[in-house]
Design an enzyme around this catalytic site. Structure first.
Site, PDB file in Angstrom:
ATOM      1  N   ARG A 395      46.666  34.439  42.444  1.00  0.00           N
ATOM      2  CA  ARG A 395      46.855  35.321  41.284  1.00  0.00           C
ATOM      3  C   ARG A 395      45.683  35.217  40.318  1.00  0.00           C
ATOM      4  O   ARG A 395      45.145  36.204  39.884  1.00  0.00           O
ATOM      5  CB  ARG A 395      48.155  35.029  40.531  1.00  0.00           C
ATOM      6  CG  ARG A 395      48.341  36.054  39.392  1.00  0.00           C
ATOM      7  CD  ARG A 395      49.531  35.785  38.501  1.00  0.00           C
ATOM      8  NE  ARG A 395      49.793  36.903  37.625  1.00  0.00           N
ATOM      9  CZ  ARG A 395      49.290  37.057  36.402  1.00  0.00           C
ATOM     10  NH1 ARG A 395      48.468  36.167  35.895  1.00  0.00           N
ATOM     11  NH2 ARG A 395      49.583  38.116  35.678  1.00  0.00           N
ATOM     12  N   CYS A 396      45.313  33.992  40.007  1.00  0.00           N
ATOM     13  CA  CYS A 396      44.284  33.908  38.966  1.00  0.00           C
ATOM     14  C   CYS A 396      42.878  34.154  39.509  1.00  0.00           C
ATOM     15  O   CYS A 396      41.959  34.352  38.738  1.00  0.00           O
ATOM     16  CB  CYS A 396      44.394  32.622  38.173  1.00  0.00           C
ATOM     17  SG  CYS A 396      44.185  31.146  39.100  1.00  0.00           S
TER      18      CYS A 396
END
Ligand SMILES: NC(=[NH2+])NCCC[C@H](N)C(=O)O
Length: 406
Positions: A395-396
């Site tokens: 996600r990041c």
């Protein structure tokens, strides 16, 4: 990319920005890695291969992948952008006017791809031509940095984050990441993909010192239906959230912001390290941190340009209200207490949802992946033994630029 719009965390993902790091990782050493927010030094080759697998997994799902170095290279083709970036990243007050001007002159003659590589990879005193002479040069070692590397550009999620029809270009909390924002400001201002101006810049694009009003995209979950969930973390302050919420309301892009207080330590530096949205009613959480009794507020517009704040008895209730669903389902980090703590540290909860119920996550998190599987969530596994040492997961390592709503 057709339009600039991120309608949710889980709707079909259409376009993302990633950064494949290289030069910056070559500069990471045991003596500087902590300051640069990495827990270890990486095998650069292997990290690159892992990143390619990540990018290809996204492409295999029909997602357009844009690479930060390409965007930056193309941005440098615009002469105003190049001048602004050189002035900002090589400032007179950092290096002294004479030396700064020599360095800018030398960099300005480089091919733009090479300059883009330097803008994220950094520059040492040993790398500049010998004709550039100055007291500043005489008083530094060849291994000192003129421009420090920005290895955390890898985590494109944090530096800028799209929320509905706009972007926040984030004032970063840690010194090691603050210059990342300049690269993104230039891209969003001058890159041809963004010059149509068909989107809002909510926050962070002014030439001011944002002081304590910091904000990072890892704390911002666009949960959909006009709501945004934001973690008050080690990086994102109530001050930052106030500015963002005000702007979201003013531009009528969100009707509510849920703010959740998190402990201030590294293992949960951002909300997405302990909580992500993976299907309409399903979240992945590390229960030690995302406790049902954590302090939580709902912010809504007060009708006069200000913010109304309401303390929530319970996070899950606040989410259910915002999304109009009966009951939020939680999938918690897998294994026993030891396994769960280890897997959370290796970003088992930090998965990237490609479309409802389909996520990309590190293959090493076997206990948590098994739980996703049993709950009917499909995991597309990627290797992350090297990338994970920067303390981030799928996600990041991605900044969605276009994604459907729910
Ligand atoms: N959204 C996130 N989980 N980002 C992870 C960022 C990790 C990075 N090394 C940092 O400390 O800033």
């Amino acid at each position: 990319m057709d339009k600039h719009y991120v309608g949710s965390e889980i709707g079909q993902l259409r376009s993302v920005m990633l950064h494949r790091p290289n030069l910056s990782l070559k500069r990471l050493t045991p003596s500087n890695c902590q300051e640069l927010l990495f827990d270890d030094v990486l095998s650069v080759e292997r990290a690159g291969e892992e990143h390619d697998i990540f990018a290809n997994t996204l492409r295999g799902q029909g997602v357009e992948v844009l690479l930060l170095t390409d965007l930056l290279t193309q941005t440098l083709d615009v002469s105003d952008a190049k001048a602004w970036l050189l002035d900002t990243q090589i400032s007179d007050y950092r290096l002294g006017p004479a030396f700064a001007s020599d360095i800018r002159g030398w960099l300005a003659d480089m091919p733009h791809r090479e300059l883009a590589r330097r803008l994220s990879g950094g520059l040492t005193y040993g790398e500049i031509p010998t004709y550039i002479q100055n007291m500043v040069v005489d008083t530094h070692e060849v291994t000192d940095f003129i421009m420090k590397p920005l290895p955390n550009h890898l985590f494109t999620r944090d530096t800028s984050c799209w929320i509905y029809n706009g972007v926040s270009i984030n004032p970063m909390a840690k010194a090691a990441r603050q210059r990342e924002t300049n690269n993104l400001r230039a891209i969003y201002r001058w890159h041809p993909l963004f010059t149509d101006g068909n989107f809002i810049k909510y926050y962070g694009d002014d030439n001011i010192n944002y002081d304590h009003a910091t904000l990072e995209g890892g704390d911002v979950l666009v949960i959909g239906r006009g709501a945004v969930l934001i973690g008050l973390s080690e990086r994102t302050t109530p001050q930052g959230v106030e500015f963002l919420a005000e702007s979201l309301f003013k531009h009528q892009q969100a009707t509510r912001v849920i703010a959740l207080e998190l402990p201030k330590h590294r293992s949960c530096m951002h909300l997405d390290t302990v909580m992500t949205h993976i299907d309409i009613d399903t979240f992945s959480v590390y229960p030690e941190v995302v406790r049902k009794d954590a302090q939580c507020w709902t912010l809504t517009p007060d009708g006069h340009g200000g913010i109304k704040r309401h303390q929530e008895p319970n996070l899950l209730h606040a989410i259910e209200q915002a999304l109009g669903i009966d009951q939020v389902k939680l999938i918690t980090t897998g294994g026993d207490a030891f396994e769960a703590e280890r897997e959370q540290w290796n970003d088992a909860n930090n998965v990237l949802t490609v479309r409802p119920g389909v996520v990309i996550g590190y293959e090493r998190n076997i206990w948590t992946n098994e739980k996703y599987d049993k709950a009917g969530i499909k995991v597309l596994p990627i290797p992350g033994d090297e990338l994970g040492r920067g303390r981030g997961g799928a996600r990041c390592m991605s900044c969605p630029l276009e994604r459907d709503g729910i």
